[in-house]
Structure formats: C-alpha cells, structure tokens
Scaffold this motif. Structure first.
Motif, mmCIF file in Angstrom:
data_model
loop_
_atom_site.group_PDB
_atom_site.id
_atom_site.type_symbol
_atom_site.label_atom_id
_atom_site.label_comp_id
_atom_site.label_asym_id
_atom_site.label_seq_id
_atom_site.Cartn_x
_atom_site.Cartn_y
_atom_site.Cartn_z
ATOM 1 N N ALA A 8 0.847 -1.198 0.000
ATOM 2 C CA ALA A 8 0.000 0.000 0.000
ATOM 3 C C ALA A 8 0.877 1.240 0.000
ATOM 4 N N ASN A 9 0.666 2.102 -0.990
ATOM 5 C CA ASN A 9 1.359 3.396 -1.019
ATOM 6 C C ASN A 9 0.307 4.468 -0.715
ATOM 7 N N TRP A 10 0.327 4.918 0.527
ATOM 8 C CA TRP A 10 -0.704 5.888 0.943
ATOM 9 C C TRP A 10 -0.443 7.292 0.406
ATOM 10 N N LYS A 11 0.741 7.516 -0.145
ATOM 11 C CA LYS A 11 1.124 8.864 -0.614
ATOM 12 C C LYS A 11 0.904 9.871 0.528
ATOM 13 N N MET A 12 0.480 11.113 0.217
ATOM 14 C CA MET A 12 0.320 12.120 1.278
ATOM 15 C C MET A 12 -1.136 12.114 1.757
ATOM 16 N N GLY A 95 12.051 6.066 -6.450
ATOM 17 C CA GLY A 95 11.894 6.381 -7.870
ATOM 18 C C GLY A 95 10.456 6.406 -8.337
ATOM 19 N N HIS A 96 9.511 6.593 -7.409
ATOM 20 C CA HIS A 96 8.107 6.698 -7.831
ATOM 21 C C HIS A 96 7.981 7.824 -8.851
ATOM 22 N N SER A 97 7.079 7.669 -9.816
ATOM 23 C CA SER A 97 6.986 8.677 -10.890
ATOM 24 C C SER A 97 6.634 10.056 -10.329
ATOM 25 N N GLU A 98 5.925 10.077 -9.179
ATOM 26 C CA GLU A 98 5.619 11.403 -8.589
ATOM 27 C C GLU A 98 6.888 12.062 -8.047
ATOM 28 N N ARG A 99 7.847 11.275 -7.606
ATOM 29 C CA ARG A 99 9.139 11.831 -7.167
ATOM 30 C C ARG A 99 9.924 12.309 -8.399
ATOM 31 N N TYR A 167 6.544 -2.146 -11.738
ATOM 32 C CA TYR A 167 6.255 -1.574 -13.065
ATOM 33 C C TYR A 167 4.989 -0.738 -12.932
ATOM 34 N N GLU A 168 5.166 0.580 -13.108
ATOM 35 C CA GLU A 168 4.046 1.499 -12.953
ATOM 36 C C GLU A 168 3.979 2.432 -14.153
ATOM 37 N N PRO A 169 3.185 2.076 -15.182
ATOM 38 C CA PRO A 169 3.047 3.003 -16.304
ATOM 39 C C PRO A 169 2.492 4.329 -15.780
ATOM 40 N N TRP A 171 0.941 6.761 -17.016
ATOM 41 C CA TRP A 171 -0.396 7.113 -17.467
ATOM 42 C C TRP A 171 -1.488 6.322 -16.755
ATOM 43 N N ALA A 172 -1.109 5.270 -16.036
ATOM 44 C CA ALA A 172 -2.117 4.453 -15.341
ATOM 45 C C ALA A 172 -2.198 4.810 -13.855
ATOM 46 N N ILE A 173 -1.253 5.616 -13.379
ATOM 47 C CA ILE A 173 -1.225 5.926 -11.945
ATOM 48 C C ILE A 173 -2.279 6.976 -11.619
ATOM 49 N N GLY A 174 -3.193 6.605 -10.728
ATOM 50 C CA GLY A 174 -4.193 7.549 -10.218
ATOM 51 C C GLY A 174 -5.215 7.989 -11.250
ATOM 52 N N THR A 175 -5.279 7.323 -12.400
ATOM 53 C CA THR A 175 -6.190 7.763 -13.466
ATOM 54 C C THR A 175 -7.458 6.921 -13.518
ATOM 55 N N TYR A 210 3.005 -4.919 -10.071
ATOM 56 C CA TYR A 210 2.356 -3.989 -10.995
ATOM 57 C C TYR A 210 1.700 -2.881 -10.181
ATOM 58 N N GLY A 211 1.769 -1.644 -10.680
ATOM 59 C CA GLY A 211 1.073 -0.521 -10.040
ATOM 60 C C GLY A 211 0.459 0.375 -11.097
ATOM 61 N N GLY A 212 -0.743 0.863 -10.820
ATOM 62 C CA GLY A 212 -1.433 1.759 -11.759
ATOM 63 C C GLY A 212 -2.906 1.404 -11.805
ATOM 64 N N SER A 213 -3.706 2.081 -10.949
ATOM 65 C CA SER A 213 -5.159 1.867 -10.905
ATOM 66 C C SER A 213 -5.534 0.398 -10.677
ATOM 67 N N LEU A 214 -4.743 -0.264 -9.853
ATOM 68 C CA LEU A 214 -5.072 -1.638 -9.471
ATOM 69 C C LEU A 214 -6.162 -1.581 -8.400
ATOM 70 N N GLY A 231 1.264 -6.251 -6.140
ATOM 71 C CA GLY A 231 0.936 -4.906 -6.613
ATOM 72 C C GLY A 231 1.418 -3.818 -5.674
ATOM 73 N N LEU A 232 1.641 -2.647 -6.268
ATOM 74 C CA LEU A 232 1.887 -1.424 -5.489
ATOM 75 C C LEU A 232 0.624 -0.591 -5.715
ATOM 76 N N ILE A 233 -0.082 -0.331 -4.636
ATOM 77 C CA ILE A 233 -1.443 0.189 -4.769
ATOM 78 C C ILE A 233 -1.581 1.537 -4.095
ATOM 79 N N GLY A 234 -2.026 2.527 -4.864
ATOM 80 C CA GLY A 234 -2.222 3.872 -4.323
ATOM 81 C C GLY A 234 -3.639 4.037 -3.810
ATOM 82 N N LYS A 235 -4.498 4.625 -4.640
ATOM 83 C CA LYS A 235 -5.849 5.001 -4.214
ATOM 84 C C LYS A 235 -6.618 3.850 -3.542
ATOM 85 N N ALA A 236 -6.588 2.671 -4.156
ATOM 86 C CA ALA A 236 -7.388 1.566 -3.617
ATOM 87 C C ALA A 236 -6.835 1.034 -2.292
HETATM 88 C C1 PEP Z 1 1.030 4.464 -7.082
HETATM 89 O O1 PEP Z 1 1.051 5.663 -6.864
HETATM 90 O O2 PEP Z 1 2.008 3.769 -6.827
HETATM 91 C C2 PEP Z 1 -0.191 3.920 -7.670
HETATM 92 C C3 PEP Z 1 -0.113 2.771 -8.272
HETATM 93 O O3 PEP Z 1 -1.336 4.678 -7.556
HETATM 94 P P1 PEP Z 1 -2.826 4.233 -7.999
HETATM 95 O O4 PEP Z 1 -3.053 2.822 -7.487
HETATM 96 O O5 PEP Z 1 -3.727 5.223 -7.337
HETATM 97 O O6 PEP Z 1 -2.858 4.287 -9.476
#
Ligand code: PEP
Length: 255
Positions: A8-12, A95-99, A167-169, A171-175, A210-214, A231-236
């Motif tokens: 789980a990547n809670w971000k901020m 190395g997260h794409s937001e960084r 692997y986090e495309p 364009w798929a992160i948070g979209t 895999y990470g990106g809107s999982l 998975g590396l999971i943000g929002k969910a």
């Molecule tokens: C992330 O930020 O690593 C990520 C995968 O975010 P989300 O699941 O919200 O796309």
C-alpha cells in the motif's frame, strides 16, 4: 512457487487517527487469517511509528515512500535509510513517478538512493514505467531498459533478492485506467528477461509488482500473470476493506 507482495502506497494521505484506524482494522483481519501473501503498508513518514506499533506483532511489514541517499548531516527535510530502519521499516519505495515528476529525481539519484537503502538493509521497491507519450512513440521497452540499467548500476547480483521492482506506467497511476493484461504481461516479461540478462539466476528471484489503478476488480486477472508478483497500490489502498479484498485476490492465486 509464486511469491506475492501486496504493498500500500498511501502517498500524502491519512492523519494519525485515520492511519491508526486502518491499522487496527487490518490487524483484526490479519489475526484471523493465515496469509501466504506478504503485506506491506507505506504511510507518510510521520505516521510510520503509529502504524508500526499496531502491526509489529504480525507479519505485516512497514515501509516508507522515499529516503535520501546520505546517512546524516545538513540536509533539511530529508530522512535517511538508517532512520527508517530505526522505526521499524523494512522497505522503501524509490523512484516513484511522482518523485521523478514533482521533485526532479533522475535515474542517477535513484541509483544512489537504491544503493544507500541496500547498505542499510532496507529493501528498495524500485519504480519504473513509461509516460503515455513514450508508450505512443513505442519507447516503452527503451525507457524501462534505461531506468533499470542506470537504477541498478553497480549493484551486486548477490543482493538482488533484496530488490523489488514495481512496473508502474505513469499514465495508469491515479487515473482509474489500468494497463491491459497484455500490456502488463509484455512489460513484466521484458523486465524479467532484462533482469536475468543483467544478473543471471538472481534476476529470477526479484519480485516484480504492478502498479497503476489496481483495485479489487482487476487484481485477480493481473495477479494471475506469470511474472506479476503482487501490486503497489495507491488510491485503492486507502480504504481498508478494498485493500483487504485485493489481498484476498492474491490469496486465491496462491491457494
Ligand atoms: C502508485 O502511486 O504507486 C499507484 C499505483 O497509484 P494508484 O493505485 O492510485 O494508481
């Protein structure tokens, strides 16, 4: 046998109270279930000790979302790998794409951070992935290869088992738009082959997330792919019930 890590990547996000409430609910679920998947929670720095205190007697591990490459010194606002280890962290996202996008981190800085984390026995979750523009220009594999070659430069194959790749495309992160299973399969197979080319047999042991809107709806299909190890999971991951459902999909794969 397949290994799975659900991170789980809670971000901020989340105050102390919200973090503790999530951790307490996860604790009661984890205590009732004998899990084969590994679970990792990466809260914002300030909430790490609160979450750690609740989950430290379980198999759930705690990680951070970033670190600096120096051990200590005049680096206002930074946190070192040693400090993270001292509050119970086992992993750090690097190395997260937001960084890369918001804080200007490049492949060389990321390589220094990965080496510094490994030197402190902190496992890096090294994020790679292409932008939409790069994908449309058919540059996905070139980008992944560049990021991995530089990011893992001068790292010994005998410590590769301590590295996780996500692997986090971009364009798929948070979209809300995940990559397709074909796109994920192709990218993960490419990364696996590259790791084996660079590090021999040690490249086979590296977990590739895999990470990106999982989410709980697409997790089973994605987790079923041969070279997907979780998975590396943000929002969910912000909703404990949704996060638990994702872990359950991983458990179904491993059962
Ligand atoms: C992330 O930020 O690593 C990520 C995968 O975010 P989300 O699941 O919200 O796309």
């Amino acid at each position: 046998m397949k290994q799975m890590l659900i991170a789980a990547n809670w971000k901020m996000n989340k105050t102390r109270v919200e973090s503790e409430s999530f951790a307490n609910e996860l604790l009661s679920w984890v205590e009732k279930n004998n899990l084969r998947s590994k679970i990792l929670i990466c809260p914002p720095f300030i909430n790490i000790p609160f979450v750690y205190n609740i989950l430290c007697k379980t198999a759930v591990q705690i990680g951070a979302q970033n670190c600096f490459f120096e051990k200590e010194g005049a680096y206002t606002g930074e946190i070192s790998p040693q400090m993270l280890v001292s509050v119970g962290c086992k992993y750090v996202i690097i190395g997260h794409s937001e960084r890369r996008t918001h804080f200007g981190e490049n492949d060389e800085v990321i390589n220094r951070k990965i080496k510094s984390a490994l030197a402190s026995e902190l496992k890096p979750i090294f994020c790679v992935g292409e932008t939409l523009n790069e994908r449309e220009m058919q540059l996905t594999n070139n980008v992944l290869e560049r990021q991995i070659r530089i990011g893992l430069c001068a790292i010994d194959s005998n410590i590769m088992e301590n590295i996780v790749i996500a692997y986090e495309p971009v364009w798929a992160i948070g979209t809300g738009i995940s990559a397709t299973t074909e796109q994920i399969d192709e990218a993960h197979n490419f990364i696996r082959k590259l790791l084996v080319d660079l590090f021999g047999n040690s490249g086979k042991a590296v977990l590739i997330l895999y990470g990106g809107s999982l989410n709980s709806n697409n997790a089973y299909e994605i987790f079923s792919l041969e070279n997907v190890n979780g998975g590396l999971i943000g929002k969910a991951s912000l909703d404990v019930k949704e996060f638990i459902q994702i872990v359950e999909k991983s458990e179904q794969i491993l059962s």
